[in-house]
Design a protein around this motif. Structure first.
Motif, short mmCIF file in Angstrom:
data_model
loop_
_atom_site.label_atom_id
_atom_site.label_comp_id
_atom_site.label_asym_id
_atom_site.label_seq_id
_atom_site.Cartn_x
_atom_site.Cartn_y
_atom_site.Cartn_z
N PHE A 107 0.91 -1.10 0.03
CA PHE A 107 -0.06 0.16 0.11
C PHE A 107 0.85 1.32 0.14
O PHE A 107 0.46 2.14 -0.34
CB PHE A 107 -1.03 -0.13 1.12
N GLU A 108 1.96 1.22 0.65
CA GLU A 108 3.06 2.43 0.64
C GLU A 108 3.33 2.83 -1.06
O GLU A 108 3.07 3.95 -1.14
CB GLU A 108 4.30 1.88 0.94
N ARG A 109 3.24 2.10 -1.90
CA ARG A 109 3.53 2.42 -3.35
C ARG A 109 2.34 3.26 -3.82
O ARG A 109 2.56 3.83 -4.79
CB ARG A 109 3.69 1.41 -4.35
N GLY A 110 1.18 3.23 -3.20
CA GLY A 110 -0.22 3.71 -3.74
C GLY A 110 -0.13 5.09 -2.84
O GLY A 110 -0.63 6.28 -3.48
N LEU A 111 0.22 4.89 -1.70
CA LEU A 111 -0.17 6.16 -0.62
C LEU A 111 0.84 7.04 -0.55
O LEU A 111 0.59 8.19 -0.60
CB LEU A 111 -0.56 5.55 0.66
N TYR A 112 2.03 6.39 -0.47
CA TYR A 112 3.35 7.25 -0.53
C TYR A 112 4.30 6.99 -1.42
O TYR A 112 5.36 6.47 -0.94
CB TYR A 112 3.89 7.06 1.04
N PRO A 113 3.96 7.04 -2.76
CA PRO A 113 4.98 6.72 -3.59
C PRO A 113 6.31 7.68 -3.62
O PRO A 113 7.57 7.12 -3.95
CB PRO A 113 4.30 7.06 -5.03
N GLY A 114 6.42 8.64 -3.01
CA GLY A 114 7.61 9.40 -2.85
C GLY A 114 8.71 8.73 -1.88
O GLY A 114 9.74 9.13 -1.98
N VAL A 115 8.11 7.86 -0.91
CA VAL A 115 9.02 7.25 0.05
C VAL A 115 10.03 6.28 -0.91
O VAL A 115 11.23 6.41 -0.60
CB VAL A 115 8.42 6.43 1.09
N SER A 116 9.62 5.68 -1.87
CA SER A 116 10.40 4.67 -2.56
C SER A 116 11.42 5.69 -3.50
O SER A 116 12.54 5.27 -3.75
CB SER A 116 9.59 3.46 -3.17
N ARG A 117 10.77 6.64 -4.26
CA ARG A 117 11.68 7.61 -5.05
C ARG A 117 12.83 8.09 -3.82
O ARG A 117 13.93 8.18 -4.51
CB ARG A 117 10.88 8.59 -5.59
N ALA A 118 12.53 8.48 -2.88
CA ALA A 118 13.34 9.00 -1.94
C ALA A 118 14.63 8.09 -1.56
O ALA A 118 15.82 8.43 -1.72
CB ALA A 118 12.89 9.46 -0.78
N ALA A 119 14.15 6.93 -1.20
CA ALA A 119 15.21 5.82 -1.07
C ALA A 119 15.97 5.51 -2.11
O ALA A 119 17.17 5.19 -2.04
CB ALA A 119 14.26 4.65 -0.46
N ARG A 120 15.31 5.44 -3.09
CA ARG A 120 16.19 5.10 -4.54
C ARG A 120 17.13 6.40 -4.66
O ARG A 120 18.31 5.93 -5.14
CB ARG A 120 15.24 5.07 -5.80
N SER A 121 16.86 7.71 -4.35
CA SER A 121 17.74 8.94 -4.65
C SER A 121 19.02 8.63 -3.74
O SER A 121 20.07 9.03 -4.01
CB SER A 121 17.05 10.07 -4.55
N LEU A 122 18.68 8.02 -2.59
CA LEU A 122 19.79 8.15 -1.46
C LEU A 122 20.86 6.91 -1.74
O LEU A 122 22.09 7.05 -1.32
CB LEU A 122 19.08 7.87 -0.15
N ASP A 123 20.31 5.66 -2.44
CA ASP A 123 20.97 4.62 -2.99
C ASP A 123 20.68 4.39 -4.17
O ASP A 123 19.84 3.30 -4.43
CB ASP A 123 21.09 3.68 -1.98
N PRO A 124 21.38 4.99 -5.42
CA PRO A 124 20.99 4.47 -6.77
C PRO A 124 21.19 3.09 -7.18
O PRO A 124 21.09 2.70 -8.29
CB PRO A 124 21.60 5.80 -7.76
N THR A 125 22.03 2.24 -6.12
CA THR A 125 22.50 0.94 -6.61
C THR A 125 21.51 -0.10 -6.32
O THR A 125 21.97 -1.16 -6.26
CB THR A 125 23.99 0.90 -5.93
N LEU A 126 20.48 0.66 -5.70
CA LEU A 126 19.23 -0.62 -5.66
C LEU A 126 18.41 -0.63 -6.80
O LEU A 126 18.00 0.35 -7.31
CB LEU A 126 18.45 0.31 -4.28
N ALA A 127 18.33 -1.81 -7.08
CA ALA A 127 17.06 -2.22 -8.13
C ALA A 127 15.94 -2.26 -7.37
O ALA A 127 15.55 -2.59 -6.30
CB ALA A 127 17.70 -3.60 -8.81
N VAL A 128 14.82 -1.76 -8.37
CA VAL A 128 13.30 -1.72 -7.95
C VAL A 128 12.37 -2.53 -8.89
O VAL A 128 12.07 -1.78 -9.79
CB VAL A 128 13.16 -0.30 -7.80
#
Length: 355
Positions: free
Chosen positions: A143-164
């Protein structure tokens, strides 16, 4: 007799010492022994040995009234795994049509992979391969991806070596906590196969569930993944260093023992203020705030009083359910305090061109 409800070894560990009573939010709220971990284990034993019939109303009420925050576990000298016992209890109490309709609906939605992917795509959650050879796999909360999509984008920006991977499914925590333990374990194992290597999650509750099924070596909550990395710029509010506080994720703190790492990251970029009740439940407790909104709000109100009295600018969450709970409560009060996820705050601090 109902002797197959609980793991006998787990149930026998409780020595009824009472150390759990001061740690329990529902016991603090009611003063009722039946609403404490010790009292609930007494009820579990009565169900197990047939002293109470399976349809006893007290069994139904107390299995639902419990937050499942697991605050009793760290203070228990006997090592009772109360969270596991509660999951087993709800499998029994909420079997078939007895499961609350809302819980049934939420678990049904969370189990639809195509719908979760659509939610993430429409809302703009992070997705795609890593910018370099991947160091880990970022888990997208159902549900986070629908309610708070900015969270995953922020996490990815902090570590671009993470695959999603965008097509990933649910981890099963929602199912395990709502009467479908077998389904929750099956989904966790499936996600472990989909996301090889280290799984990084922005949800404390998901981290604890995945670790219990896949093993703690496979799972990292974001703050532990980022620990030791260079700090970002100083966060400032109205020309001064920002004042921030943290609301712990119950399962992250009580289930995995993670609480120092997010605090250390916050102290790098802001003045950190510890709440007296930071380690106690905010009342979100997964689906609890939806299934028992009045009780959830009673638990939250005291915490909101503390947050506003602390004079902070931001309250930080490490779990999407907690984030929703805090934002809803603060908005209801028209408070000037803003609730944010740890990933969003750290991403803001990591932006080099912010004023």
């Amino acid at each position: 007799m109902s002797g197959d409800v609980f793991d006998p070894e787990q149930l026998s560990r409780c020595i009824s010492c009472g150390f759990c009573l001061p740690a329990c939010p529902t016991y603090a709220m009611t003063g009722d022994e039946a609403s404490s971990p010790r009292g609930r284990i007494t009820l579990m034993r009565a169900l197990q040995d047939g002293t109470l019939p399976p349809d006893d109303p007290t069994l139904a009420e107390q299995s639902s009234f419990c937050l499942g925050c697991r605050a009793c576990e760290p203070v228990c000298p006997a090592g009772v795994q109360y969270g596991s016992l509660l999951e087993q209890w709800r499998v029994h109490q909420w079997r078939g049509r007895r499961r609350p309709p809302l819980a049934r609906a939420l678990t049904l939605v969370a189990g639809q992979r195509w719908l979760l992917r659509l939610l993430g795509l429409v809302r703009g959650a992070a997705r795609g391969p890593a910018a370099a050879p991947p160091t880990g796999q970022l888990m997208l909360g159902c549900f986070e991806r629908g309610l708070y999509p900015g969270v995953s984008r922020a996490a990815r920006s902090l570590d671009p070596t993470l695959a999603v991977p965008a097509a990933q499914g649910c981890c099963g925590a929602l199912h395990a906590h709502n009467g479908d333990l077998a389904g929750g374990e099956r989904l966790a194992r499936g996600l472990g196969e989909e996301l090889p290597g280290t799984i990084v999650t922005t949800s404390g509750g998901c981290a604890a569930h995945l670790a219990s099924v896949l093993g703690p070596q496979r799972v990292r909550e974001l703050s532990t993944w980022l620990a030791g990395r260079p700090p970002g710029v100083e966060l400032r509010v109205a020309g001064r260093r920002a004042r921030v506080t943290l609301q712990d994720s119950c399962h992250l703190r009580n289930g995995l023992g993670v609480f120092a790492e997010p605090r250390a990251l916050l102290r790098q970029v802001a003045d950190y203020v510890e709440l007296p009740s930071a380690a106690t439940c905010c009342g979100a407790a997964g689906t609890y705030s939806l299934l028992r909104p009045k009780d959830s709000r009673r638990i939250l109100d005291g915490k909101l009083d503390e947050i506003e009295a602390a004079g902070v600018d931001l309250v930080v969450a490490v779990n999407p359910g907690c984030l929703r709970q805090l934002r809803t409560g603060l908005r209801r009060r028209r408070s000037a305090v803003r609730a944010v996820h740890l990933a969003e705050l750290l991403a803001e601090a990591a932006t080099p061109d912010r004023p």
